[in-house]
Design a protein around this motif. Sequence first.
Motif, mmCIF file in Angstrom:
data_model
loop_
_atom_site.group_PDB
_atom_site.id
_atom_site.type_symbol
_atom_site.label_atom_id
_atom_site.label_comp_id
_atom_site.label_asym_id
_atom_site.label_seq_id
_atom_site.Cartn_x
_atom_site.Cartn_y
_atom_site.Cartn_z
ATOM 1 N N SER A 250 0.936 -1.133 0.075
ATOM 2 C CA SER A 250 0.000 0.094 -0.032
ATOM 3 C C SER A 250 1.059 1.209 -0.095
ATOM 4 O O SER A 250 2.179 0.967 0.404
ATOM 5 N N CYS A 251 0.319 2.360 -0.507
ATOM 6 C CA CYS A 251 1.307 3.554 -0.765
ATOM 7 C C CYS A 251 1.563 3.845 0.784
ATOM 8 O O CYS A 251 3.160 4.371 0.823
ATOM 9 N N LYS A 252 0.820 3.744 1.532
ATOM 10 C CA LYS A 252 1.103 4.470 2.953
ATOM 11 C C LYS A 252 2.176 3.448 3.399
ATOM 12 O O LYS A 252 3.381 4.163 3.947
ATOM 13 N N GLU A 253 2.098 2.102 3.345
ATOM 14 C CA GLU A 253 3.276 1.214 4.038
ATOM 15 C C GLU A 253 4.703 1.523 3.324
ATOM 16 O O GLU A 253 5.361 1.464 3.999
ATOM 17 N N PHE A 254 4.501 1.881 1.945
ATOM 18 C CA PHE A 254 5.804 1.831 1.217
ATOM 19 C C PHE A 254 6.371 3.243 1.653
ATOM 20 O O PHE A 254 7.733 3.132 1.992
ATOM 21 N N PHE A 255 5.532 4.295 1.908
ATOM 22 C CA PHE A 255 6.583 5.659 2.063
ATOM 23 C C PHE A 255 6.742 5.534 3.543
ATOM 24 O O PHE A 255 7.758 6.343 4.066
ATOM 25 N N GLN A 256 6.202 4.771 4.383
ATOM 26 C CA GLN A 256 6.479 4.717 6.030
ATOM 27 C C GLN A 256 7.829 3.937 5.964
ATOM 28 O O GLN A 256 8.695 4.299 6.756
ATOM 29 N N ALA A 257 7.692 2.706 5.441
ATOM 30 C CA ALA A 257 8.814 1.618 5.620
ATOM 31 C C ALA A 257 8.946 0.801 4.554
ATOM 32 O O ALA A 257 8.357 -0.115 4.171
ATOM 33 N N PRO A 258 9.834 1.647 3.518
ATOM 34 C CA PRO A 258 10.065 0.346 2.078
ATOM 35 C C PRO A 258 10.822 -0.716 2.853
ATOM 36 O O PRO A 258 11.771 -0.633 3.358
ATOM 37 N N MET A 259 10.626 -1.829 2.198
ATOM 38 C CA MET A 259 11.242 -3.326 2.535
ATOM 39 C C MET A 259 12.294 -3.478 1.536
ATOM 40 O O MET A 259 13.559 -4.002 1.915
ATOM 41 N N HIS A 260 12.154 -3.363 0.302
ATOM 42 C CA HIS A 260 13.155 -3.958 -0.745
ATOM 43 C C HIS A 260 14.388 -2.978 -0.840
ATOM 44 O O HIS A 260 14.085 -1.750 -0.570
ATOM 45 N N PRO A 261 15.733 -3.597 -0.639
ATOM 46 C CA PRO A 261 16.806 -2.588 -0.694
ATOM 47 C C PRO A 261 16.611 -1.402 -1.838
ATOM 48 O O PRO A 261 17.014 -0.244 -1.802
ATOM 49 N N PHE A 262 16.024 -1.641 -2.930
ATOM 50 C CA PHE A 262 15.991 -0.851 -4.114
ATOM 51 C C PHE A 262 14.948 0.203 -3.800
ATOM 52 O O PHE A 262 15.152 1.279 -3.936
ATOM 53 N N SER A 263 13.746 -0.129 -2.994
ATOM 54 C CA SER A 263 12.829 0.486 -2.960
ATOM 55 C C SER A 263 13.246 1.783 -1.747
ATOM 56 O O SER A 263 13.157 2.960 -1.504
ATOM 57 N N GLU A 264 14.327 1.365 -0.904
ATOM 58 C CA GLU A 264 14.796 2.118 0.297
ATOM 59 C C GLU A 264 15.727 3.045 -0.431
ATOM 60 O O GLU A 264 15.478 4.326 -0.095
ATOM 61 N N GLY A 265 16.558 2.679 -1.376
ATOM 62 C CA GLY A 265 17.501 3.374 -2.285
ATOM 63 C C GLY A 265 16.608 4.513 -2.883
ATOM 64 O O GLY A 265 17.006 5.526 -2.794
ATOM 65 N N LEU A 266 15.591 4.271 -3.392
ATOM 66 C CA LEU A 266 14.728 5.234 -4.030
ATOM 67 C C LEU A 266 14.380 6.430 -3.366
ATOM 68 O O LEU A 266 14.335 7.308 -3.527
#
Length: 327
Positions: A250-266
Amino acid sequence: MNRILTARPPGEHSEPLPLLEIRNLKVHFPDGAGPVKAVDRIDLTVRDKECFGIIGESGSGKTVLCLAALGLLPEDASCSGEVLFRGKNLFSMPAPEIRELRGREIGAIFQNPAASLDPVFTVGNQLSEALDRGAGVSGADMKTNVMQLLDRVSIKEPALRIRQYPHELSGGLRQRVMVAMGIAAEPLLIVADEPTSGLDLRVKRRVISLLQEISRDTAMFVITHDLELAEKLFETLAVMYAGEIVEIASCKEFFQAPMHPFSEGLLNSLPSRGMQPIPGSSPSLLALPTGCRFFPRCRHAMEICKTRHPELFSVEGKRQVRCFKYA
Ligand code: SF4
């Protein structure tokens, strides 16, 4: 009759099936050095009234995925899998049926209005044609409906604008005309490719709020690398990297705590989060790494990541991550 502003009769479009389902989609392009794996084993579902977004770097396969959802893949594309709209597979539909569907039930907003709008027709002509694809617009109502459509996308002086050609409009106005074309036939689903690309900040914010308003009663499938657009608009998002989905959240979860290392890097590359770019660059889609495609750039890489390709692991709820950290 006010076709644009009239609400749909209750239940008219209530549909138990998801609107758009992409199943095990692969899209490859021929190249002298081997197939370019632009989209590799993508599965996703967009439900009625949901705003589903795809984010990722340039060259990750996002635009090819968008073209597949619109039934607009180039002829040299080699595809397998299914793109189902309300249960019907676009890959097995005759071209005229896909065109009809794209005009009436699937609206498209492209990233480059200067190239997508026809330079030899006025804005009014082009919007009339788009409106005409919807049901029940009479000739007498057309001009009124075009003016209302322009008003809906916050274009002032509609009487002047309908007489103008695309080259006479600013970039921001052209983009809003593009949005108007996409919503004209009141489609069930709008597919948008980088709808804020190339816009200055003020115009971009206006287009984002317009898309937010549209998304209240229309499903959207939006491709972007603009994280501000993603955070403000999406309900669910998928992150693409090197042709495959690496995280769905979900967009909310993603911006609060990205899980994949690439997402985190983005997210860490955003100015508001420290502006730390991800080292290295994406692999060539012609020569993908054997193991995890993010392995050469990943600061969490483990031995297994070098040789084994991770599947999408279910983490919690609907969240899925393609990373051995969550296996
Ligand atoms: S699978 Fe390994 S290399 Fe790939 S993102 Fe996860 S930790 Fe990094």
